[in-house]
Design an enzyme around this catalytic site. Structure first.
Site, PDB file in Angstrom:
ATOM      1  N   CYS A  79       0.184   5.157  -3.129  1.00  9.36           N
ATOM      2  CA  CYS A  79       1.521   5.694  -3.327  1.00  9.36           C
ATOM      3  C   CYS A  79       1.838   5.813  -4.824  1.00  9.36           C
ATOM      4  CB  CYS A  79       2.548   4.765  -2.712  1.00  9.36           C
ATOM      5  SG  CYS A  79       2.215   4.385  -1.000  1.00  9.36           S
TER       6      CYS A  79
ATOM      7  N   ARG B 152      -4.021  11.003  -7.112  1.00 10.05           N
ATOM      8  CA  ARG B 152      -4.243   9.661  -6.578  1.00 10.05           C
ATOM      9  C   ARG B 152      -4.398   9.656  -5.059  1.00 10.05           C
ATOM     10  NH1 ARG B 152      -2.222   5.707 -10.386  1.00 10.05           N
ATOM     11  NH2 ARG B 152      -2.028   4.288  -8.667  1.00 10.05           N
TER      12      ARG B 152
ATOM     13  N   TRP C 250       1.001   7.186   0.639  1.00 12.28           N
ATOM     14  CA  TRP C 250      -0.317   7.100   1.278  1.00 12.28           C
ATOM     15  C   TRP C 250      -0.130   6.086   2.399  1.00 12.28           C
ATOM     16  CZ3 TRP C 250      -4.135   3.230   1.845  1.00 12.28           C
ATOM     17  CH2 TRP C 250      -5.405   3.691   2.211  1.00 12.28           C
TER      18      TRP C 250
ATOM     19  N   ASN D 271       5.893   1.045  -3.651  1.00 13.11           N
ATOM     20  CA  ASN D 271       4.433   1.115  -3.711  1.00 13.11           C
ATOM     21  C   ASN D 271       3.930  -0.306  -3.453  1.00 13.11           C
ATOM     22  OD1 ASN D 271       1.819   1.675  -4.282  1.00 13.11           O
ATOM     23  ND2 ASN D 271       2.116   2.166  -6.433  1.00 13.11           N
ATOM     24  N   GLY D 272       3.092  -0.498  -2.444  1.00 13.72           N
ATOM     25  CA  GLY D 272       2.578  -1.837  -2.134  1.00 13.72           C
ATOM     26  C   GLY D 272       2.748  -2.157  -0.659  1.00 13.72           C
TER      27      GLY D 272
ATOM     28  N   GLU E  94     -24.687   3.803  -3.848  1.00  9.67           N
ATOM     29  CA  GLU E  94     -23.702   4.694  -4.468  1.00  9.67           C
ATOM     30  C   GLU E  94     -23.851   6.123  -3.917  1.00  9.67           C
ATOM     31  OE1 GLU E  94     -21.111   4.900  -6.067  1.00  9.67           O
ATOM     32  OE2 GLU E  94     -21.093   6.654  -7.361  1.00  9.67           O
TER      33      GLU E  94
ATOM     34  N   LYS F 162     -20.951   8.111  -1.861  1.00  6.05           N
ATOM     35  CA  LYS F 162     -20.386   9.365  -2.370  1.00  6.05           C
ATOM     36  C   LYS F 162     -20.501  10.474  -1.317  1.00  6.05           C
ATOM     37  CE  LYS F 162     -18.918   8.345  -5.251  1.00  6.05           C
ATOM     38  NZ  LYS F 162     -18.503   7.492  -6.349  1.00  6.05           N
TER      39      LYS F 162
ATOM     40  N   GLU G 244     -17.969   9.829   1.473  1.00  5.15           N
ATOM     41  CA  GLU G 244     -16.597   9.949   0.990  1.00  5.15           C
ATOM     42  C   GLU G 244     -16.127  11.393   0.887  1.00  5.15           C
ATOM     43  OE1 GLU G 244     -16.493   8.150  -2.850  1.00  5.15           O
ATOM     44  OE2 GLU G 244     -14.312   8.149  -2.945  1.00  5.15           O
TER      45      GLU G 244
ATOM     46  N   HIS H 285     -37.296  -2.825   8.632  1.00  3.84           N
ATOM     47  CA  HIS H 285     -36.671  -3.955   9.327  1.00  3.84           C
ATOM     48  C   HIS H 285     -35.561  -3.509  10.272  1.00  3.84           C
ATOM     49  CE1 HIS H 285     -39.009  -6.849   7.127  1.00  3.84           C
ATOM     50  NE2 HIS H 285     -38.672  -6.252   5.989  1.00  3.84           N
TER      51      HIS H 285
ATOM     52  N   LYS I  26      -6.887   7.413  -4.876  1.00  2.18           N
ATOM     53  CA  LYS I  26      -7.640   7.147  -6.107  1.00  2.18           C
ATOM     54  C   LYS I  26      -7.630   5.673  -6.495  1.00  2.18           C
ATOM     55  CE  LYS I  26     -10.008   8.053  -9.753  1.00  2.18           C
ATOM     56  NZ  LYS I  26     -11.465   8.093  -9.466  1.00  2.18           N
TER      57      LYS I  26
HETATM   58  C1  F6R Z   1     -15.698   5.725  -4.685  1.00  2.00           C
HETATM   59  C2  F6R Z   1     -14.566   5.127  -5.377  1.00  2.00           C
HETATM   60  C3  F6R Z   1     -14.098   3.798  -4.934  1.00  2.00           C
HETATM   61  C4  F6R Z   1     -13.692   2.921  -6.136  1.00  2.00           C
HETATM   62  C5  F6R Z   1     -13.080   1.600  -5.653  1.00  2.00           C
HETATM   63  C6  F6R Z   1     -12.769   0.680  -6.815  1.00  2.00           C
HETATM   64  O1  F6R Z   1     -16.028   6.953  -5.225  1.00  2.00           O
HETATM   65  O2  F6R Z   1     -14.018   5.693  -6.269  1.00  2.00           O
HETATM   66  O3  F6R Z   1     -15.046   3.146  -4.139  1.00  2.00           O
HETATM   67  O4  F6R Z   1     -14.829   2.697  -6.904  1.00  2.00           O
HETATM   68  O5  F6R Z   1     -11.922   1.856  -4.933  1.00  2.00           O
HETATM   69  O6  F6R Z   1     -11.837   1.255  -7.670  1.00  2.00           O
HETATM   70  P1  F6R Z   1     -11.665   0.760  -9.151  1.00  2.00           P
HETATM   71  O7  F6R Z   1     -12.925   1.027  -9.873  1.00  2.00           O
HETATM   72  O8  F6R Z   1     -10.508   1.541  -9.679  1.00  2.00           O
HETATM   73  O9  F6R Z   1     -11.383  -0.713  -9.081  1.00  2.00           O
END
Ligand code: F6R
Length: 606
Positions: A2, A27, A74, A100-101, A479, A483, A486, A502, A601
């Site tokens: 949010c 975000r 959000w 927010n929270g 990773e 990605k 996501e 395994h 974000k």
């Molecule tokens: C994936 C992504 C998330 C962040 C995670 C941690 O592409 O962006 O997995 O890496 O939410 O966020 P930060 O780095 O802001 O603590």
């Protein structure tokens, strides 16, 4: 997550609110709304979907007034519906809040208020704040007191902006865990949960601390501590929001722009910190704790998501280069674990945003332990950067796409430098220093070759993927899988190469391709074994290689050839290849690349 914006001053509120909310769009959110105090009371307008939909409604309804609050939501509690969008108000329309929270004790409070006759109109936890404000106001007859009483009853996390018809010239803000900044302009004051919302409005800012309440009028502001009610004096800081970075600059989306920035990020991260001529790694941020670092015999890295995978790369780096044992933990697990920690451990938190709720809570858990707390954080002045004793900023610049790409590159680069800083006698020292210096040009060459798009297009039709890698390439496999999931919504699983036999090998057939990082690392024959096992089950293989003639390359259906770099730097080139692969698959599938469904974000709630 949010986003909150609010303004009070000499200018109409709604144009700023719409612009501020648009600046927060990156975000991730699902609905938006605003409330503006006018001569005839508060006008509240909400819309599901993009801020532009709210903007259209606002243009039509023209809420006039110089005091207003706005929000992008959000969803956490309650579905994506207009009734659940913020601002929320009490059933008499006296208090309007944006939040927010998460209010963790909202159910108890709601039950209490319902018994007192309050009628709720949303499914959110946030509405309880507005209703409780109205209830407390009825008891004490004073807005300030009602706000303080209400805030003291809330458990959980909040950044709040509040307006009330009972005091139509005042804007209130309060913070516990969620970020909130006060922007100070010319006869104009702002609140925002992310300084980016204020980029074109105010450079003077005060970051509010937990348990602080700010009371704003057109004349000025007062910050008070929630418990003692004493006034807090803190000078405003000048914040350069580098608005030049905020645009797309000719790219079709932020993700491709940010991937393309990766070479520049390596240059920025290493500039002034690394000198391959003199053989020096200089990390001013760590110099202040250098004597403490000498006594460290264990490193604990804590992070979430992509930052956690960068931390896993750090594990290999610190162990190999600095010869210090390392453990990496997910922040969401660490915070609820009962493990003994010794004072000779250093904790490193890694975070792009510096506002991730789980990582903040993990750090808070050890706040009084005397353990050295270091940060690898991108956003300057963020909560995590303030909670740590020392650290190294990532200097990746503003990252707008929900999926982290250039931040991963920056984090790994910082970790390489930290590992070198901790042991300048490492036999790898000079090779890595030179490697880091050469890397940006090598990355540029790879990006120019543009080889990934065509391959990714071919693979966009599959529903499942395995990502494989060994040693430094193992976190890269995790990773790469994250990605792809996501942003393309294709299921993917990252595995250590040796683990496939395994269990996961059972998934492999012609419909389950494998993305392997098969760079030269001294155990190439082991990688070849894993690929052979996949090939024997008719699995298609895409591999990132640095030698197109290698044995691994011979087993591969499609090759992504990256530059040869020292093994400890391979996550940087292989990470870049994974980012590009996920990007082009998602692009082929026409996914909303920068704002994948259900994600935000900066994850500021648990
Ligand atoms: C994936 C992504 C998330 C962040 C995670 C941690 O592409 O962006 O997995 O890496 O939410 O966020 P930060 O780095 O802001 O603590």
């Amino acid at each position: 997550m949010c986003g909150i914006v609010a303004s009070l001053g000499s200018r109409p509120a709604s144009p700023f609110i719409i612009q501020g909310l648009k600046a927060l769009e990156y975000r991730g959110y699902d609905s938006a709304g605003l409330a503006v105090m006018g001569a005839k009371g508060v006008k509240c307008i909400k819309a599901v979907g993009q801020v532009s939909r709210l903007e259209r409604k606002v243009k039509f309804k023209r809420p006039a007034g110089k005091l207003g609050i706005g929000h992008t939501r959000w969803a956490t509690h309650g579905r994506v519906l207009v009734k659940n969008a913020h601002p929320h108000c009490d059933d008499k329309g006296q208090f309007f809040v944006v939040h927010n929270g998460i209010i963790e004790n909202f159910a108890i409070l709601k039950e209490f208020l319902i018994k007192k006759g309050h009628k709720f109109s949303s499914d959110t936890d946030s509405e309880v704040v507005a209703q409780l404000l109205a209830y407390n106001f009825k008891q004490v007859g004073d807005v300030r007191q009602a706000i303080f009483l209400t805030l003291r009853s809330l458990k959980g996390a909040y950044a709040l902006a509040i307006i009330s018809e009972k005091e139509p010239g005042k804007l209130w803000g309060a913070k516990l865990s969620g970020p909130l900044v006060l922007g100070i302009g010319e006869q104009q004051f702002y609140l925002a949960s992310d300084p980016m919302a204020l980029a074109n409005f105010s450079r003077r800012m005060i970051v509010l601390e937990d348990n602080e309440v700010v009371e704003i009028t057109t004349e000025g502001y007062t910050i008070s501590n929630l418990e003692s009610e004493k006034t807090v004096k803190r000078p405003a800081a000048l914040v350069d929001l580098a608005d030049k970075e905020a645009g797309l600059g000719g790219y079709s989306d932020y993700m491709s722009k940010e991937i393309a920035e990766s070479p520049r990020v390596v240059e920025d991260v290493t500039r002034g910190r690394l000198n391959s001529e003199t053989g020096i790694v200089k990390l001013g941020g760590l110099d202040t704790v250098a004597s403490q670092l000498e006594h460290i015999d264990r490193i604990l890295i804590i992070a979430c998501g992509t930052s956690y995978f960068a931390g896993m790369v750090g594990e290999y780096l610190f162990e190999e280069i600095s010869q210090i044992p390392v453990e990496v933990q997910l922040a969401s697990e660490f915070r609820y674990r009962n493990e003994p920690l010794s004072r000779s451990t250093a904790v490193i938190v890694i975070s792009q945003s510096g506002e991730t709720a789980d990582t903040i809570a993990a750090l808070q858990k050890i706040s009084d332990s005397g353990i050295l707390k270091l940060g690898v954080v991108n956003v300057v002045g963020s909560t995590l950067s303030r909670l740590t004793d020392a650290g190294v900023y990532c200097q990746a610049g503003l990252e707008k796409s929900v999926a982290s790409t250039k931040s991963f590159i920056a984090q790994v680069t910082v970790l390489v430098m930290m590992a070198l800083y901790l042991n300048n006698h490492s036999p790898l020292y000079n090779e890595l220093l030179r490697g880091l210096t050469d890397l940006p040009e090598q990355m540029r060459g790879f990006l120019k070759s543009n080889s990934v798009a065509k391959i990714a297009k071919k693979y966009a039709k599959y529903n499942n993927f395995l990502f494989l890698g060994r040693r430094y390439a193992y976190p890269v496999a995790l990773e790469g899988a994250l990605k792809l999931k996501e942003i393309s919504y294709i299921h993917a699983e990252g595995l250590a190469g040796g683990e496939i036999k395994h269990g996961s090998l059972a998934l492999v057939d012609k419909n389950c391709p494998c993305f392997a990082t098969a760079l030269s690392n001294g155990i190439d024959d082991k990688t070849v074994n894993s690929l052979a096992e996949i090939k024997a089950r008719k699995g298609k293989i895409v591999a990132v290689v640095d030698d197109p003639k290698s044995e691994a390359a011979k087993l591969t259906d499609d090759l992504i050839v990256v530059p040869k770099v020292p093994e400890a730097l391979q996550p940087l080139v292989a990470g870049l290849a994974c980012h590009l692969f996920a990007y082009h698959v998602a692009k082929t599938l026409k996914r909303p690349i920068d704002k994948p469904r259900n994600l935000a974000k900066s994850v500021t709630v648990e």
